[in-house]
Write a protein that holds these residues in place. Structure first.
Motif, PDB file in Angstrom:
ATOM      1  N   PRO A  51       0.567  -1.357   0.223  1.00  0.00           N
ATOM      2  CA  PRO A  51       0.155  -0.056  -0.063  1.00  0.00           C
ATOM      3  C   PRO A  51       0.905   1.303  -0.051  1.00  0.00           C
ATOM      4  CG  PRO A  51      -0.070  -1.169   2.081  1.00  0.00           C
ATOM      5  CD  PRO A  51       0.543  -1.826   1.190  1.00  0.00           C
ATOM      6  N   GLU A  52       0.024   2.647  -0.534  1.00  0.00           N
ATOM      7  CA  GLU A  52       0.870   3.653  -0.523  1.00  0.00           C
ATOM      8  C   GLU A  52       1.208   4.325   0.893  1.00  0.00           C
ATOM      9  OE1 GLU A  52      -1.064   6.351  -3.365  1.00  0.00           O
ATOM     10  OE2 GLU A  52      -0.748   4.690  -5.058  1.00  0.00           O
ATOM     11  N   LEU A  53       2.027   5.103   1.176  1.00  0.00           N
ATOM     12  CA  LEU A  53       2.092   5.521   2.351  1.00  0.00           C
ATOM     13  C   LEU A  53       2.124   7.181   2.081  1.00  0.00           C
ATOM     14  CD1 LEU A  53       2.382   5.592   5.522  1.00  0.00           C
ATOM     15  CD2 LEU A  53       4.846   5.588   4.950  1.00  0.00           C
ATOM     16  N   HIS A  54       0.954   7.953   2.506  1.00  0.00           N
ATOM     17  CA  HIS A  54       1.144   9.385   2.483  1.00  0.00           C
ATOM     18  C   HIS A  54       1.302   9.860   3.489  1.00  0.00           C
ATOM     19  CE1 HIS A  54      -2.298   8.591  -1.124  1.00  0.00           C
ATOM     20  NE2 HIS A  54      -1.383   8.070  -1.416  1.00  0.00           N
ATOM     21  N   ILE A  55       2.319  10.666   3.617  1.00  0.00           N
ATOM     22  CA  ILE A  55       2.907  11.518   4.631  1.00  0.00           C
ATOM     23  C   ILE A  55       2.467  12.835   4.589  1.00  0.00           C
ATOM     24  CG2 ILE A  55       4.853  12.258   5.952  1.00  0.00           C
ATOM     25  CD1 ILE A  55       6.294   9.596   5.135  1.00  0.00           C
ATOM     26  N   GLN A  56       1.832  13.460   5.724  1.00  0.00           N
ATOM     27  CA  GLN A  56       1.322  14.868   5.759  1.00  0.00           C
ATOM     28  C   GLN A  56       1.675  15.403   6.951  1.00  0.00           C
ATOM     29  OE1 GLN A  56      -2.567  15.282   4.881  1.00  0.00           O
ATOM     30  NE2 GLN A  56      -2.755  17.585   4.557  1.00  0.00           N
ATOM     31  N   PRO A  57       2.961  16.203   7.119  1.00  0.00           N
ATOM     32  CA  PRO A  57       3.454  16.731   8.359  1.00  0.00           C
ATOM     33  C   PRO A  57       2.640  17.992   8.301  1.00  0.00           C
ATOM     34  CG  PRO A  57       5.169  16.957   6.746  1.00  0.00           C
ATOM     35  CD  PRO A  57       4.069  16.024   6.082  1.00  0.00           C
ATOM     36  N   ASP A  58       2.143  18.495   9.473  1.00  0.00           N
ATOM     37  CA  ASP A  58       1.777  20.102   9.798  1.00  0.00           C
ATOM     38  C   ASP A  58       2.962  21.115   9.488  1.00  0.00           C
ATOM     39  OD1 ASP A  58       0.989  22.474  11.654  1.00  0.00           O
ATOM     40  OD2 ASP A  58      -1.131  21.264  11.019  1.00  0.00           O
ATOM     41  N   PRO A  59       2.315  22.053   8.957  1.00  0.00           N
ATOM     42  CA  PRO A  59       3.515  23.260   8.903  1.00  0.00           C
ATOM     43  C   PRO A  59       4.087  23.793   9.982  1.00  0.00           C
ATOM     44  CG  PRO A  59       1.575  23.748   7.623  1.00  0.00           C
ATOM     45  CD  PRO A  59       1.346  22.531   8.421  1.00  0.00           C
ATOM     46  N   GLN A  60       3.296  23.519  11.148  1.00  0.00           N
ATOM     47  CA  GLN A  60       3.891  23.933  12.415  1.00  0.00           C
ATOM     48  C   GLN A  60       4.634  22.802  13.377  1.00  0.00           C
ATOM     49  OE1 GLN A  60       3.701  27.107  13.163  1.00  0.00           O
ATOM     50  NE2 GLN A  60       3.066  27.606  11.079  1.00  0.00           N
ATOM     51  N   ALA A  61       4.676  21.581  12.812  1.00  0.00           N
ATOM     52  CA  ALA A  61       5.323  20.567  13.634  1.00  0.00           C
ATOM     53  C   ALA A  61       6.735  20.934  13.639  1.00  0.00           C
ATOM     54  CB  ALA A  61       4.910  19.324  12.649  1.00  0.00           C
ATOM     55  N   ARG A  62       7.499  20.348  14.685  1.00  0.00           N
ATOM     56  CA  ARG A  62       8.795  20.560  14.940  1.00  0.00           C
ATOM     57  C   ARG A  62       9.561  19.515  13.830  1.00  0.00           C
ATOM     58  NH1 ARG A  62      11.133  22.785  19.605  1.00  0.00           N
ATOM     59  NH2 ARG A  62      12.683  21.345  19.171  1.00  0.00           N
ATOM     60  N   TYR A  63      10.780  20.251  13.331  1.00  0.00           N
ATOM     61  CA  TYR A  63      11.294  19.460  12.290  1.00  0.00           C
ATOM     62  C   TYR A  63      12.034  18.033  13.085  1.00  0.00           C
ATOM     63  CZ  TYR A  63      15.032  18.227   9.164  1.00  0.00           C
ATOM     64  OH  TYR A  63      16.195  17.094   8.456  1.00  0.00           O
ATOM     65  N   GLU A  64      12.374  18.267  14.259  1.00  0.00           N
ATOM     66  CA  GLU A  64      13.003  17.063  15.101  1.00  0.00           C
ATOM     67  C   GLU A  64      11.754  15.982  15.043  1.00  0.00           C
ATOM     68  OE1 GLU A  64      14.229  15.881  19.452  1.00  0.00           O
ATOM     69  OE2 GLU A  64      13.563  17.952  19.048  1.00  0.00           O
ATOM     70  N   VAL A  65      10.524  16.070  15.201  1.00  0.00           N
ATOM     71  CA  VAL A  65       9.716  15.144  15.205  1.00  0.00           C
ATOM     72  C   VAL A  65       9.523  14.444  13.679  1.00  0.00           C
ATOM     73  CG1 VAL A  65       7.127  14.340  15.766  1.00  0.00           C
ATOM     74  CG2 VAL A  65       8.462  16.107  17.115  1.00  0.00           C
ATOM     75  N   VAL A  66       9.309  15.199  12.939  1.00  0.00           N
ATOM     76  CA  VAL A  66       9.366  14.913  11.321  1.00  0.00           C
ATOM     77  C   VAL A  66      10.609  13.991  11.032  1.00  0.00           C
ATOM     78  CG1 VAL A  66       8.981  15.711   9.367  1.00  0.00           C
ATOM     79  CG2 VAL A  66       7.765  16.654  10.900  1.00  0.00           C
ATOM     80  N   ASP A  67      11.641  14.632  11.591  1.00  0.00           N
ATOM     81  CA  ASP A  67      12.779  13.688  11.149  1.00  0.00           C
ATOM     82  C   ASP A  67      13.095  12.253  11.624  1.00  0.00           C
ATOM     83  OD1 ASP A  67      15.405  13.531   9.975  1.00  0.00           O
ATOM     84  OD2 ASP A  67      16.218  13.937  12.266  1.00  0.00           O
ATOM     85  N   ARG A  68      12.492  12.300  13.009  1.00  0.00           N
ATOM     86  CA  ARG A  68      12.548  10.864  13.768  1.00  0.00           C
ATOM     87  C   ARG A  68      11.456  10.083  12.846  1.00  0.00           C
ATOM     88  NH1 ARG A  68      10.632  12.247  19.152  1.00  0.00           N
ATOM     89  NH2 ARG A  68      11.276  14.216  19.063  1.00  0.00           N
ATOM     90  N   VAL A  69      10.497  10.634  12.555  1.00  0.00           N
ATOM     91  CA  VAL A  69       9.261   9.716  11.830  1.00  0.00           C
ATOM     92  C   VAL A  69       9.574   9.282  10.406  1.00  0.00           C
ATOM     93  CG1 VAL A  69       6.998   9.957  10.752  1.00  0.00           C
ATOM     94  CG2 VAL A  69       7.244  10.793  13.036  1.00  0.00           C
ATOM     95  N   LEU A  70      10.508  10.355   9.691  1.00  0.00           N
ATOM     96  CA  LEU A  70      10.839   9.866   8.216  1.00  0.00           C
ATOM     97  C   LEU A  70      12.437   8.675   8.674  1.00  0.00           C
ATOM     98  CD1 LEU A  70      10.917  13.270   6.820  1.00  0.00           C
ATOM     99  CD2 LEU A  70       9.469  11.317   6.331  1.00  0.00           C
ATOM    100  N   ALA A  71      12.774   8.807   9.731  1.00  0.00           N
ATOM    101  CA  ALA A  71      13.818   7.806   9.896  1.00  0.00           C
ATOM    102  C   ALA A  71      13.419   6.403  10.275  1.00  0.00           C
ATOM    103  CB  ALA A  71      14.627   8.368  10.961  1.00  0.00           C
ATOM    104  N   VAL A  72      12.216   6.326  10.838  1.00  0.00           N
ATOM    105  CA  VAL A  72      11.737   5.187  11.090  1.00  0.00           C
ATOM    106  C   VAL A  72      11.043   4.604   9.770  1.00  0.00           C
ATOM    107  CG1 VAL A  72       9.432   4.053  12.151  1.00  0.00           C
ATOM    108  CG2 VAL A  72      10.804   5.662  13.321  1.00  0.00           C
TER     109      VAL A  72
END
Length: 143
Positions: free
Chosen positions: A100-121
């Motif tokens: 299945p496709e994975l659609h990632i949608q981070p909020d513009p106000q989300a911290r880069y550190e959290v988005v980076d950890r999610v992308l690493a996983v």
């Protein structure tokens, strides 16, 4: 004399009476033993907390939405999850055919550190069908 306190020859006694000293030391030793905390041989284990939801959000067969809100909460198809659960869901999607496709949608106000950890996983899981959704919210108009 009846109470000479010395030897038979009448000389004074030269040895110190250690009986009171030993009594005081024994009392102090017992007090220290009483105040020492009891040693427990327990193993502390952090058990998982009960979840409010009975059925975790299922892995959709065609596409899954992974979003990160402004507070840094990771949402899988609208339900909050942690990074360990995210990895488990991604591993489940890897064995599905077709993947299945994975659609990632981070909020513009989300911290880069959290988005980076999610992308690493996501990267470590080896997902091949992935895309970012909602990139128009990052567009700078008027330049």
């Amino acid at each position: 004399m009846a109470m000479s306190g010395g030897r038979d020859d009448g000389s004074p006694m030269m040895e110190m009476n250690t009986t009171p000293l030993i009594d005081v030391l024994l009392v102090l030793l017992i007090m220290f033993i009483i105040t020492i905390p009891i040693q427990t041989h327990a193993v502390k284990i952090d058990l998982p907390a009960n979840s409010d939801q009975k059925n975790p959000p299922p892995v959709e067969p065609d596409k899954n939405q992974l979003s990160i809100d402004a507070r840094g909460v990771v949402l899988w198809n609208g339900s909050p999850i942690d990074l360990v659960t995210l990895r488990q869901y991604l591993d489940r999607t890897k064995v599905m055919t077709p993947e299945p496709e994975l659609h990632i949608q981070p909020d513009p106000q989300a911290r880069y550190e959290v988005v980076d950890r999610v992308l690493a996983v996501v990267k470590r899981s080896g997902v091949t069908k992935m895309g970012f959704v909602g990139n128009e919210q990052y567009a700078v108009f008027g330049k």
